[in-house]
Design an enzyme around this catalytic site. Sequence first.
Site, mmCIF file in Angstrom:
data_model
loop_
_atom_site.group_PDB
_atom_site.id
_atom_site.type_symbol
_atom_site.label_atom_id
_atom_site.label_comp_id
_atom_site.label_asym_id
_atom_site.label_seq_id
_atom_site.Cartn_x
_atom_site.Cartn_y
_atom_site.Cartn_z
ATOM 1 N N ARG A 240 13.384 23.814 -15.192
ATOM 2 C CA ARG A 240 12.227 22.996 -15.510
ATOM 3 C C ARG A 240 11.020 23.517 -14.741
ATOM 4 O O ARG A 240 11.118 23.897 -13.571
ATOM 5 C CB ARG A 240 12.473 21.511 -15.162
ATOM 6 N N GLU A 269 3.730 22.030 -21.212
ATOM 7 C CA GLU A 269 4.153 22.763 -22.409
ATOM 8 C C GLU A 269 3.565 22.101 -23.642
ATOM 9 O O GLU A 269 3.565 20.874 -23.733
ATOM 10 C CB GLU A 269 5.683 22.794 -22.498
ATOM 11 N N HIS A 288 10.082 28.627 -23.653
ATOM 12 C CA HIS A 288 11.157 27.632 -23.525
ATOM 13 C C HIS A 288 12.225 27.850 -24.609
ATOM 14 O O HIS A 288 12.560 26.941 -25.356
ATOM 15 C CB HIS A 288 10.597 26.207 -23.610
#
Length: 330
Positions: A240, A269, A288
């Site tokens: 994360r 994000e 991601h």
Amino acid sequence: MSDTTEPIDVLITTAFLHPGDEVDHALREAGLATRHEPDLLARPRAERSLLLSQVRAIIAGTQPLRAEELQAATRLEVIVRTGVGYDSVDVATATAAGVPVCVTAGANRQAVAEHVFALMLAVARRVPENIANLADGTWQQLTGRELHGATLGILGLGSIGKAVARIAAGFGMDVLAYDPHFDEAFAAANGIRRATLDEVVAEADVITLHLFLDDSTRNLIDARRLAAMKDDAILINTARGGIVDEDALVAAVRDGIIGGAALDVFAAEPLPADSPLLHTPGILATTHVAGATREARGESGRMAAANVIGVLGGGAPQFVVNPDYQAVPA
């Protein structure tokens, strides 16, 4: 708003799941009405609240489920995250409402572990620089480094961390690891040395993060810990974004305090196009996608559907991250 008044048993916000796919078919075969809303938060507040007031289960992606959304979902019985991270869900609000929050544990462990090594090799062998130079017409044979014999430091020896350790053995890497709940048996069987957090930071040639994001890990890798790393060390983060102080990381790479970094996750994000993380030589970024394989996404969707079908059929939820939800009176 007529389309928000239809019966909805399962709301699906995971972007990689679609109407008519395997997961949708399984839910409908179980007699459950589904609704796909990958851009749920783009709806007007009143419309969003009306829609949520009808749902019994949510299969959730990375889009946030805040207190506002969960408080509107008065019929909600279960939330299942298609992944292992659940920081996008307001777990405290769900717990207060007596709603279990579940994850699809193990579904993407191999995908993430393999991506760690894709990033590691890319930085160690300077692959992006080589590609860019060649595209610009520059024939420059840049010197990289080998993984064989290097020390890999794993912060978080859970399911994914263990998969990374197994791959590292194939590369001939020396592995040391830190985990608050260290698995001694696994470590002994796989030749992994137990270390403190600060020992991993100081000794590893490559550090890879596999920790949950909470108050104890937020900005865990800060300027002080970056300064304690080897000056040619590589940092990999597929966990994360909030675990790493991004401003401190940019400064550390820019100033040669560490050798480089590769990130698949970010504090915000999507990552803004003007982020220094995208424009600092020595930092590699991906969108991601560590867990974004056909195999991992397929398994994650199937696990989520099975969990929802079980709970709405009266069964116990699986892979619950907030067991305290049971203490809330029905």
